[in-house]
Motif scaffolding. Structure first.
Motif, PDB file in Angstrom:
ATOM      1  N   ARG A   1     -37.075 -53.372 -13.476  1.00  0.00           N
ATOM      2  CA  ARG A   1     -35.733 -53.847 -13.127  1.00  0.00           C
ATOM      3  C   ARG A   1     -35.099 -54.602 -14.293  1.00  0.00           C
ATOM      4  O   ARG A   1     -33.896 -54.514 -14.529  1.00  0.00           O
ATOM      5  CB  ARG A   1     -35.798 -54.741 -11.888  1.00  0.00           C
ATOM      6  CG  ARG A   1     -34.433 -55.069 -11.324  1.00  0.00           C
ATOM      7  CD  ARG A   1     -34.520 -55.728  -9.951  1.00  0.00           C
ATOM      8  NE  ARG A   1     -33.184 -55.778  -9.373  1.00  0.00           N
ATOM      9  CZ  ARG A   1     -32.303 -56.735  -9.611  1.00  0.00           C
ATOM     10  NH1 ARG A   1     -32.622 -57.730 -10.398  1.00  0.00           N
ATOM     11  NH2 ARG A   1     -31.096 -56.694  -9.070  1.00  0.00           N
TER      12      ARG A   1
ATOM     13  N   HIS B   1     -35.852 -49.209   1.652  1.00  0.00           N
ATOM     14  CA  HIS B   1     -36.367 -49.828   0.423  1.00  0.00           C
ATOM     15  C   HIS B   1     -36.539 -48.731  -0.631  1.00  0.00           C
ATOM     16  O   HIS B   1     -37.263 -47.761  -0.405  1.00  0.00           O
ATOM     17  CB  HIS B   1     -37.698 -50.535   0.677  1.00  0.00           C
ATOM     18  CG  HIS B   1     -38.430 -50.848  -0.591  1.00  0.00           C
ATOM     19  ND1 HIS B   1     -37.943 -51.749  -1.525  1.00  0.00           N
ATOM     20  CD2 HIS B   1     -39.572 -50.344  -1.122  1.00  0.00           C
ATOM     21  CE1 HIS B   1     -38.782 -51.799  -2.554  1.00  0.00           C
ATOM     22  NE2 HIS B   1     -39.772 -50.943  -2.338  1.00  0.00           N
ATOM     23  N   ASP B   2     -35.862 -48.894  -1.766  1.00  0.00           N
ATOM     24  CA  ASP B   2     -35.956 -47.917  -2.855  1.00  0.00           C
ATOM     25  C   ASP B   2     -37.193 -48.198  -3.709  1.00  0.00           C
ATOM     26  O   ASP B   2     -37.245 -49.230  -4.393  1.00  0.00           O
ATOM     27  CB  ASP B   2     -34.717 -48.016  -3.755  1.00  0.00           C
ATOM     28  CG  ASP B   2     -33.485 -47.422  -3.128  1.00  0.00           C
ATOM     29  OD1 ASP B   2     -33.497 -46.225  -2.835  1.00  0.00           O
ATOM     30  OD2 ASP B   2     -32.507 -48.171  -2.933  1.00  0.00           O
TER      31      ASP B   2
ATOM     32  N   GLU C   1     -27.563 -50.563   4.065  1.00  0.00           N
ATOM     33  CA  GLU C   1     -28.112 -50.704   2.708  1.00  0.00           C
ATOM     34  C   GLU C   1     -28.569 -52.141   2.475  1.00  0.00           C
ATOM     35  O   GLU C   1     -27.945 -53.092   2.943  1.00  0.00           O
ATOM     36  CB  GLU C   1     -27.034 -50.378   1.664  1.00  0.00           C
ATOM     37  CG  GLU C   1     -26.692 -48.909   1.537  1.00  0.00           C
ATOM     38  CD  GLU C   1     -27.662 -48.129   0.655  1.00  0.00           C
ATOM     39  OE1 GLU C   1     -28.754 -48.654   0.339  1.00  0.00           O
ATOM     40  OE2 GLU C   1     -27.321 -46.981   0.321  1.00  0.00           O
TER      41      GLU C   1
ATOM     42  N   THR D   1     -29.018 -55.242  -0.280  1.00  0.00           N
ATOM     43  CA  THR D   1     -28.235 -55.686  -1.433  1.00  0.00           C
ATOM     44  C   THR D   1     -29.129 -56.484  -2.363  1.00  0.00           C
ATOM     45  O   THR D   1     -29.723 -57.464  -1.904  1.00  0.00           O
ATOM     46  CB  THR D   1     -27.058 -56.576  -0.989  1.00  0.00           C
ATOM     47  OG1 THR D   1     -26.295 -55.858  -0.014  1.00  0.00           O
ATOM     48  CG2 THR D   1     -26.175 -56.943  -2.160  1.00  0.00           C
TER      49      THR D   1
ATOM     50  N   ASN E   1     -29.181 -52.465  -4.203  1.00  0.00           N
ATOM     51  CA  ASN E   1     -29.907 -51.256  -3.808  1.00  0.00           C
ATOM     52  C   ASN E   1     -29.925 -50.248  -4.953  1.00  0.00           C
ATOM     53  O   ASN E   1     -29.533 -50.554  -6.075  1.00  0.00           O
ATOM     54  CB  ASN E   1     -29.273 -50.658  -2.548  1.00  0.00           C
ATOM     55  CG  ASN E   1     -27.787 -50.402  -2.717  1.00  0.00           C
ATOM     56  OD1 ASN E   1     -27.373 -49.686  -3.635  1.00  0.00           O
ATOM     57  ND2 ASN E   1     -26.967 -51.008  -1.876  1.00  0.00           N
TER      58      ASN E   1
ATOM     59  N   ASN F   1     -32.428 -52.080  -7.024  1.00  0.00           N
ATOM     60  CA  ASN F   1     -33.181 -52.671  -5.923  1.00  0.00           C
ATOM     61  C   ASN F   1     -34.347 -53.506  -6.449  1.00  0.00           C
ATOM     62  O   ASN F   1     -34.898 -53.221  -7.504  1.00  0.00           O
ATOM     63  CB  ASN F   1     -33.721 -51.544  -5.039  1.00  0.00           C
ATOM     64  CG  ASN F   1     -34.188 -52.056  -3.691  1.00  0.00           C
ATOM     65  OD1 ASN F   1     -33.717 -53.085  -3.208  1.00  0.00           O
ATOM     66  ND2 ASN F   1     -35.111 -51.337  -3.090  1.00  0.00           N
TER      67      ASN F   1
ATOM     68  N   LYS G   1     -38.046 -59.463  -1.332  1.00  0.00           N
ATOM     69  CA  LYS G   1     -37.835 -58.252  -0.521  1.00  0.00           C
ATOM     70  C   LYS G   1     -37.681 -58.618   0.954  1.00  0.00           C
ATOM     71  O   LYS G   1     -36.814 -58.081   1.652  1.00  0.00           O
ATOM     72  CB  LYS G   1     -39.007 -57.288  -0.746  1.00  0.00           C
ATOM     73  CG  LYS G   1     -38.958 -55.986   0.035  1.00  0.00           C
ATOM     74  CD  LYS G   1     -37.691 -55.207  -0.184  1.00  0.00           C
ATOM     75  CE  LYS G   1     -37.460 -54.867  -1.651  1.00  0.00           C
ATOM     76  NZ  LYS G   1     -36.133 -54.191  -1.827  1.00  0.00           N
TER      77      LYS G   1
ATOM     78  N   GLN H   1     -34.299 -59.796   1.565  1.00  0.00           N
ATOM     79  CA  GLN H   1     -33.353 -58.662   1.551  1.00  0.00           C
ATOM     80  C   GLN H   1     -33.366 -57.936   2.900  1.00  0.00           C
ATOM     81  O   GLN H   1     -32.311 -57.590   3.435  1.00  0.00           O
ATOM     82  CB  GLN H   1     -33.778 -57.651   0.476  1.00  0.00           C
ATOM     83  CG  GLN H   1     -33.104 -57.792  -0.871  1.00  0.00           C
ATOM     84  CD  GLN H   1     -33.394 -56.570  -1.731  1.00  0.00           C
ATOM     85  OE1 GLN H   1     -34.552 -56.269  -2.021  1.00  0.00           O
ATOM     86  NE2 GLN H   1     -32.358 -55.867  -2.138  1.00  0.00           N
TER      87      GLN H   1
ATOM     88  N   SER I   1     -39.286 -46.431   3.729  1.00  0.00           N
ATOM     89  CA  SER I   1     -39.428 -46.321   2.281  1.00  0.00           C
ATOM     90  C   SER I   1     -40.244 -45.078   1.956  1.00  0.00           C
ATOM     91  O   SER I   1     -41.287 -44.857   2.563  1.00  0.00           O
ATOM     92  CB  SER I   1     -40.128 -47.559   1.726  1.00  0.00           C
ATOM     93  OG  SER I   1     -40.214 -47.462   0.324  1.00  0.00           O
TER      94      SER I   1
END
Lengths: 211, 433
Positions: free
Chosen positions: B104, B317-318, B345, B347, B349, B353, B379, B382, B393
Motif C-alpha cells: 500500500r 475486502h480487497d 464499499e 473506505t 477500497n 484498500n 480492517k 473499516q 473476500s
C-alpha cells in the motif's frame, strides 16, 4: 572563462560521469518479463510521470497537502536555479524584471526547504529515520538557493552562485541528492509494475452483466 | 541468533544479488516519511518503527554501507550500518512482524518507489541467514516435499471431493452435477488451496455449483493442486518457482486451456505474475482468477444470479495480492452487485484498500500473532463502519484473518468467500421435462 564558470563545468561533468557510472552499476539486470501484461506498461510509466504528481493522485499528498506543496515549490525552485545556473555560462545577463521574478521563486523555494527541514526536526517519525546527511543535504540546497537569490538581486555575486552550484553538483551523486537521477529510474520501474498489472492508471469500473 | 557464517551469507545476498529495480528504489528514497500513515501496522500501533520508511531504512542502512562511497567513508554521517547479527534480528521484526508486504505504501510514495520490494529483498537476506520464521518455512517445505502445504495425501483429496460431489448433488437436487478430478481434455483446471480440502470444503462446492451452472468443461486435480506458495512469502525464489512449476506443469499435462486459480490472493499473484519470471518462460496455459471467471460468466450470460437470495448488506475486502498487486479490481464488484441486494464499499477500497493484517505469510508466523491481530484493527474499523452483516473476500488467507478479527473485535459479521456468496444467488435452469 572565469574560474567559477570553470568550476561549474567541472562540477557538471563530474556529476554526469558519477551518475552514469552509478546507473550502469546499479545492480543485477532484470530480464524482460515473461508474464503476459494485463494492461500497458507504457501507460503506467506515463501515469507515473504525469498524473501521479497531481495533488489528488496519492493519499500522501491528499493527507499532507502542505508538505506536498512545500515539496513541489522547493523542487520547482531548484529546477529554476539549475536552469539559471546553466544560462549563467552565457555572456548575456537576464533582464532586471526576470531576475527579480527568479529571486522571488527561489525565495519561496528556500522558505519551503527550510520549512521541510523544520518539519524533519520536529516530527517524531521523521526524526527517527533522519541522518546527519539529511540535514546537510537540505542546507546545501538551501545555500544554493540563497546564493541564487543574492546573485539575482546583485549580479556581482554571480560567481558565488556558480561556486555554490559547482559544490551542489559535485556532492549530488554522493548523498541523498542522488534521488534527482534515481527518482526517474524508480518512477519508471514503478510505472512499469503497476501499468503492466493494470493497477495504475486505475481501470474504469466495469459495466454489469447484460440483460 | 545468526552466527558469523549466516551473517556472511546475508552479506553475500546484499552485495551480489541486488537487482537494479530494488537498487533504484534504495537510491531514490529521501526519507520524507509521507508513507507513514499509509501502513495499517503503523496506524494501529503508532510506533515510528512501523512506518514503511523505517522498515525500508533497515535495508537501506546496509545498502549505503556496502554500495555507496559515503557509506564506506563516513557511515555515521549518512546513517550507514554494518551488517551484524543485531541488524539482522532487527530486520526480522521489521520485515515480518511489522510488514505484510502488502504494497500500500508504494501507491503513496512521493518519490515513486515500492517499499515492499525493498522489504522482500530484506527477506531474501534473512532467508540466507536462516532467520525466516519457522512456520513459513514449514509450509514451504511441506509443499516442496508433498506437493501441498498441508501434506494432504491424494486419497484425502479424492475422498473429500467425492463426498462433496455427493453432497452437492443432494443440495441442488441434480444428480448430473459433477466435481470432476484429473480429467484430461477439460477446458479449465481449477486449482485450489489445500485449506479448502481440510477446513473450507464448501468453497469447493460453491465453485462446483458455479462451473456447473455455467456449463463449463472443467476439472480439479488430485495432485499438484496447491496454489498457495510459502516460498514466495519466504522470498525464496528457487522454492517459489519449484512450487509454482508443479501447478503449471500439471495444467499443461492435463492439456487444459486455462488454469483458474481459486480465491487466493498470493496464489494468484504467484502463479499469474511471479511464476513466469521464476520459471523463465511464459506458461502454455492462460492463468486467471476465479473472480475473473465468475465475472466473465455473468457478462456472457452463462450464469444468472438472484440478488434477493442475499439480502443482508455485504461488504468486500480487497486482497492486496489480487487487487493492488494483481490488477483484479473491478470484476468482484460486478459480481457482488449482481449477487446481493446491498453491496457497501469499504473506505478506502480497491487498490488503496488496507491489508487485513494477515498477509505476507504472517498467519503462519505464530511469533507475530499478537501483532497481526493488533494491526488488523484498521480492517476491523473499516468493516464496522460499513454496517455490513456479511464480509466477503476472494482470498482464503484474508478469510482466515477476517474470521479471527471478527471474533477478537466482536464485529458480529459472517465471513464468506465470493464464490459462496455467488453460489447462494445462483439461478439454475429448470431441469428438462
Amino acid at each position: 572563462m572565469t574560474l567559477p564558470s570553470l568550476a561549474l563545468l567541472v562540477g557538471f561533468a563530474a556529476a554526469l560521469a558519477s551518475f552514469a557510472v552509478q546507473r550502469l552499476r546499479l545492480g543485477r539486470r532484470l530480464a524482460a518479463p515473461f508474464a503476459p501484461p494485463r494492461a500497458s506498461a507504457a501507460a503506467g510509466v506515463r501515469y507515473a510521470f504525469t498524473t501521479a504528481f497531481l495533488p489528488w493522485a496519492k493519499e500522501s499528498a491528499r493527507k499532507h497537502l502542505a508538505s506536498y506543496l512545500a515539496g513541489i515549490v522547493f523542487h520547482l525552485a531548484v529546477f529554476a536555479a539549475l536552469g539559471w545556473l546553466a544560462l549563467s555560462l552565457l555572456p548575456a545577463a537576464p533582464p532586471a524584471a526576470a531576475a527579480h521574478a527568479l529571486a522571488a521563486v527561489l525565495a519561496a523555494g528556500l522558505a519551503c526547504g527550510l520549512g521541510l527541514l523544520a518539519k524533519r526536526r520536529r516530527n517524531t517519525t521523521l526524526r527517527a529515520v533522519s541522518t546527519r546527511e539529511d540535514l546537510a543535504a537540505n542546507l546545501l540546497v538551501d545555500a544554493f538557493l540563497a546564493a541564487g537569490i543574492a546573485a539575482a538581486l546583485r549580479p556581482t555575486l554571480l560567481p558565488v552562485f556558480q561556486v555554490a552550484g559547482a559544490a551542489l553538483l559535485l556532492y549530488a551523486p554522493l548523498g541523498k541528492l542522488r534521488h534527482m537521477l534515481f527518482l526517474l529510474t524508480s518512477r519508471r520501474y514503478w510505472g512499469t509494475y503497476f501499468g503492466r498489472r493494470g493497477v495504475r492508471p486505475a481501470p474504469r469500473p466495469l459495466a454489469g452483466p447484460r440483460g | 541468533m545468526a552466527d558469523a557464517a549466516a551473517v556472511e551469507r546475508a552479506l553475500e545476498v546484499l552485495t551480489d544479488r541486488l537487482d537494479e529495480r530494488t537498487a533504484a528504489f534504495l537510491n531514490a528514497c529521501v526519507r520524507c516519511g509521507l508513507c507513514a500513515d499509509s501502513c495499517h501496522v503503523h496506524l494501529a500501533d503508532g510506533d515510528p518503527a512501523s512506518t514503511p520508511v523505517a522498515k525500508v531504512e533497515r535495508v537501506a542502512k546496509l545498502f549505503r554501507r556496502y554500495h555507496t562511497l559515503l557509506g564506506r567513508l563516513a557511515p555515521g554521517f549518512v546513517g550507514a550500518e554494518d551488517l551484524t547479527d543485531d541488524a539482522l534480528q532487527g530486520m526480522v521484526t521489521a520485515a515480518f512482524g511489522r510488514c505484510t508486504v502488502c504494497g500500500r505504501c508504494a501507491l503513496t510514495c512521493s518519490v515513486g518507489l515500492d517499499p515492499s520490494a525493498v522489504i522482500r529483498f530484506g527477506r531474501t537476506m534473512l532467508l540466507a541467514a536462516g532467520l525466516v520464521p519457522k512456520g513459513i518455512l514449514a509450509n514451504r517445505d511441506a509443499a516442496l516435499e508433498t506437493g501441498n502445504g498441508m501434506r494432504l495425501s491424494r486419497e484425502d483429496v479424492v475422498e473429500t471431493i467425492l463426498w462433496l460431489e455427493e453432497d452437492l448433488r443432494q443440495t441442488l437436487g441434480d444428480p448430473t452435477v459433477r466435481l470432476p478430478v484429473d480429467e484430461e481434455g477439460a477446458r479449465v483446471l481449477y486449482a485450489i488451496n489445500p485449506r479448502e480440502i481440510k477446513f473450507f470444503p464448501l468453497s469447493i462446492s460453491a465453485a462446483g455449483a458455479i462451473f456447473h451452472a455455467a456449463g463449463e468443461s472443467w476439472t480439479l486435480t488430485s495432485t499438484d493442486f496447491d496454489i498457495t506458495n510459502y516460498g514466495y512469502f519466504a522470498a525464496d525464489a528457487e522454492a517459489a518457482g519449484a512450487i509454482s512449476r508443479k501447478v503449471i506443469e500439471r495444467a499443461e499435462a492435463l492439456g487444459v486451456e486455462e488454469l483458474v486459480v481459486a480465491e487466493c490472493g498470493h496464489g494468484y499473484r504467484s502463479l499469474r505474475w511471479e511464476a513466469p519470471e521464476w520459471l523463465g518462460r511464459a506458461p502454455r496455459v492462460r492463468i486467471t482468477s476465479f473472480v475473473e471467471k465468475m465475472a466473465e460468466y455473468l457478462e456472457a450470460g452463462r450464469i444468472r444470479l438472484d440478488p434477493a437470495k442475499n439480502t443482508r448488506p455485504v461488504t468486500l475486502h480487497d486482497p492486496c495480492n489480487l487487487v493492488r498487486n494483481g490488477g483484479v479490481i473491478e470484476e468482484q464488484r460486478v459480481v457482488l452487485r449482481s449477487a446481493a441486494t446491498t453491496f457497501v464499499e469499504m473506505t478506502p477500497n480497491r487498490a488503496e484498500n488496507y491489508c487485513c493484517g494477515g498477509g505476507g505469510g504472517l498467519l503462519a508466523a505464530s511469533e507475530f500473532t499478537a501483532k497481526r491481530i493488533e494491526s488488523g484493527r484498521i480492517k476491523a474499523d473499516q468493516i464496522r463502519a460499513t454496517g455490513a452483516k456479511v464480509v466477503t473476500s476472494p482470498c482464503h488467507n484474508c478469510i482466515d484473518q477476517l474470521m479471527e478479527l471478527n471474533r477478537h473485535y466482536k464485529l458480529g459479521v459472517e465471513v464468506k468467500t465470493l464464490g459462496e456468496v455467488v453460489a447462494d444467488a445462483l439461478i439454475f435452469a429448470a431441469p428438462a421435462a
